[in-house]
Design a protein around this motif. Structure first.
Motif, short mmCIF file in Angstrom:
data_model
loop_
_atom_site.label_atom_id
_atom_site.label_comp_id
_atom_site.label_asym_id
_atom_site.label_seq_id
_atom_site.Cartn_x
_atom_site.Cartn_y
_atom_site.Cartn_z
N UNK A 1 0.81 -1.22 0.00
CA UNK A 1 0.00 0.00 0.00
C UNK A 1 0.84 1.27 0.00
N UNK A 2 2.16 1.15 0.13
CA UNK A 2 3.07 2.30 0.13
C UNK A 2 2.64 3.35 1.15
N UNK A 3 2.53 2.92 2.40
CA UNK A 3 2.02 3.81 3.45
C UNK A 3 3.11 4.67 4.06
N UNK A 4 2.66 5.77 4.64
CA UNK A 4 3.55 6.68 5.38
C UNK A 4 3.57 6.32 6.86
N UNK A 5 2.46 5.77 7.35
CA UNK A 5 2.28 5.51 8.78
C UNK A 5 1.63 4.15 8.96
N UNK A 6 2.07 3.44 10.02
CA UNK A 6 1.39 2.22 10.46
C UNK A 6 0.92 2.48 11.87
N UNK A 7 -0.35 2.24 12.12
CA UNK A 7 -0.91 2.37 13.45
C UNK A 7 -1.36 1.00 13.94
N UNK A 8 -0.84 0.58 15.07
CA UNK A 8 -1.20 -0.71 15.66
C UNK A 8 -2.07 -0.49 16.88
N UNK A 9 -3.12 -1.27 16.99
CA UNK A 9 -3.96 -1.25 18.18
C UNK A 9 -3.74 -2.58 18.89
N UNK A 10 -3.15 -2.50 20.09
CA UNK A 10 -2.80 -3.72 20.81
C UNK A 10 -3.38 -3.66 22.23
N UNK A 11 -4.27 -4.58 22.49
CA UNK A 11 -4.87 -4.68 23.82
C UNK A 11 -4.47 -5.97 24.53
N UNK A 12 -3.80 -6.86 23.82
CA UNK A 12 -3.55 -8.21 24.31
C UNK A 12 -2.32 -8.36 25.19
N UNK A 13 -1.46 -7.34 25.21
CA UNK A 13 -0.22 -7.47 25.97
C UNK A 13 0.92 -8.04 25.16
N UNK A 14 0.71 -8.27 23.87
CA UNK A 14 1.74 -8.87 23.02
C UNK A 14 2.65 -7.84 22.36
N UNK A 15 2.57 -6.60 22.79
CA UNK A 15 3.34 -5.52 22.16
C UNK A 15 4.85 -5.74 22.24
N UNK A 16 5.33 -6.39 23.30
CA UNK A 16 6.77 -6.60 23.46
C UNK A 16 7.33 -7.60 22.44
N UNK A 17 6.48 -8.41 21.87
CA UNK A 17 6.89 -9.37 20.86
C UNK A 17 6.58 -8.84 19.46
N UNK A 18 5.38 -8.32 19.28
CA UNK A 18 4.92 -7.89 17.96
C UNK A 18 5.70 -6.68 17.44
N UNK A 19 5.88 -5.67 18.25
CA UNK A 19 6.51 -4.44 17.78
C UNK A 19 7.96 -4.63 17.33
N UNK A 20 8.83 -5.29 18.12
CA UNK A 20 10.20 -5.49 17.62
C UNK A 20 10.23 -6.31 16.33
N UNK A 21 9.37 -7.32 16.23
CA UNK A 21 9.33 -8.14 15.01
C UNK A 21 8.90 -7.31 13.81
N UNK A 22 7.88 -6.48 13.97
CA UNK A 22 7.43 -5.63 12.87
C UNK A 22 8.54 -4.68 12.43
N UNK A 23 9.23 -4.09 13.39
CA UNK A 23 10.30 -3.14 13.06
C UNK A 23 11.43 -3.85 12.30
N UNK A 24 11.74 -5.10 12.68
CA UNK A 24 12.75 -5.88 11.95
C UNK A 24 12.32 -6.11 10.50
N UNK A 25 11.06 -6.47 10.32
CA UNK A 25 10.55 -6.74 8.98
C UNK A 25 10.54 -5.48 8.12
N UNK A 26 10.17 -4.35 8.70
CA UNK A 26 10.17 -3.10 7.94
C UNK A 26 11.59 -2.73 7.53
N UNK A 27 12.54 -2.92 8.44
CA UNK A 27 13.94 -2.63 8.12
C UNK A 27 14.42 -3.52 6.98
N UNK A 28 14.07 -4.79 7.03
CA UNK A 28 14.47 -5.73 5.98
C UNK A 28 13.88 -5.35 4.63
#
Length: 159
Positions: free
Chosen positions: A77-104
């Motif tokens: 989608x060639x986005x400028x911003x990604x907004x995540x809504x996290x209520x589950x407590x999984x932010x400590x796992x999901x966020x670092x993984x997403x940032x790794x994938x974006x960097x790659x």
């Protein structure tokens, strides 16, 4: 060539005007995602609507997205911003993984925001891995709009 009356000269005889190509202003493109197993997306939909009403293009991925699915959708989608809504407590796992994938994918310039139930003690660590901002419950939607507009100043904010 015979020209009668008020006929205009043919196209080949008219002086050529320099045309100024007008490109439409690019609107801010935002991907809103609900990662993990949390099935509560009311807040994500409220934010998506507020951003859309502020003139941004919003893509909502829906529930139960993996970091891989989010990174792939953001690239497509060639986005400028990604907004995540996290209520589950999984932010400590999901966020670092997403940032790794974006960097790659060479997408380090994409601004990543999260909102939801995030303990204040976790915020510094999330910012350290590249999360631009964390919005806690009760944040006014206008504060999120304003933050995005300040981070993405090069595009039009008019809808």
């Amino acid at each position: 060539m015979i020209v009668r009356g008020n006929s205009a000269p043919s196209t080949s005889q008219r002086p050529q005007k320099k045309r100024k190509l007008l490109m439409p202003d690019k609107r801010i493109r935002v991907l809103i995602a609900k990662p993990g197993l949390d099935g509560h997306d009311r807040g994500a939909k409220v934010i998506a609507r507020a951003l859309r009403d502020a003139g941004m293009e919003v893509i909502y991925t829906g529930l139960r997205q993996t970091p891989e699915m989010i990174a792939s959708a953001a690239a497509q989608e060639d986005v400028d911003v990604i907004g995540l809504s996290i209520l589950s407590g999984a932010h400590q796992t999901i966020c670092p993984r997403l940032m790794e994938l974006l960097k790659a994918k060479g997408m380090e310039e994409v601004t990543v925001l999260i909102g939801g139930i995030i303990p204040e003690d976790d915020i510094a660590g999330l910012k350290k891995v590249g999360i631009a901002e964390v919005f806690l419950p009760g944040t006014a939607t206008q504060a999120i709009v304003d933050f995005i507009r300040e981070r993405i100043p090069a595009v039009s904010h008019e809808g």
